[in-house]
Design an enzyme around this catalytic site. Sequence first.
Site: not given
Length: 308
Positions: A47, A75, A89, A182
């Site tokens: 993203d 991550y 988010d 998210r």
Amino acid sequence: MKHSEIDNLPGGILAIKKAAGMTSHDVVNKVRRLFNTKRVGHAGTLDPMATGVLVVLVGRAAKACEYISSDKKSYRATLRLGLTTDTEDITGEIITSCDDIPDAEQVKSASETFKGKIKQIPPMYSALKVGGQKLYDLARQGVTIEREAREITVYSLDCQPIAASKTDYTLDVTCSGGTYIRTLCADIGAKLGCGGVMATLERTKACGISIDECHTLEDIENMSENDRKALLLPTERLFAELDSVKLPAFFEKLFRDGCPIYQKKIKTDFKVGQRVRVCSESGHFFALGEVVEREEGSAIKSVKIFEL
């Protein structure tokens, strides 16, 4: 160098450290210009707000993403409790807020329940298609539709409080492809009853490539053409988890000409359906193969030739 000339080069993997604010497609377009070729793809979208490892495939490696053997990714994210948004988010519109934040032990305990194989409902703000339309296009129109929960795997999840913050936690996650971090943040917040959103996201590893191996686009732009080419990692890195087979020169030529190679001829015994890295007699990787059953026994057939 002409497009046709550079497109005949073997190519390879360009490990990019993506900056915030860019789409994965923005990065691909820049790499196309820098390497003077249209044959550029990537293995796993990030993203715009996300940073970190973006595996860009150049030249003949561009077709490799559909064959990648491991979809495991890592991550580092910031979980912010006390909020819910329409995008899950901090870039989205706030839906709810809560001042009653659980303590660190409760947060850690809740996060532990998301390890292993779990079901996750993809967010509306995602590139998944339903009925030919991307979910985020529908979401922008104010349309919400039912989505089926999908099985994902969270291999590891470490949750640590961020000093001097009651609401923020660092999540270090290793998970299967198709996992939305998210949504993981939102689901942890929902389990705690206070809500949660993703505040930051950095991909630290993908396709076996770590962030320490990556270069920024700015650094690459300032390099000479030869130095840029020298950054390309071998395509074989994408298939590191597969077994390899070395073909003597005679069988290599047959394989390159499209002939399946019977295992009894080269004294291998891989299982039917198994994919393998196919190498020359000297051990140089050039193709991806798969074991198939034939009338005269099992054979290794070509799936994709990466080096002519």
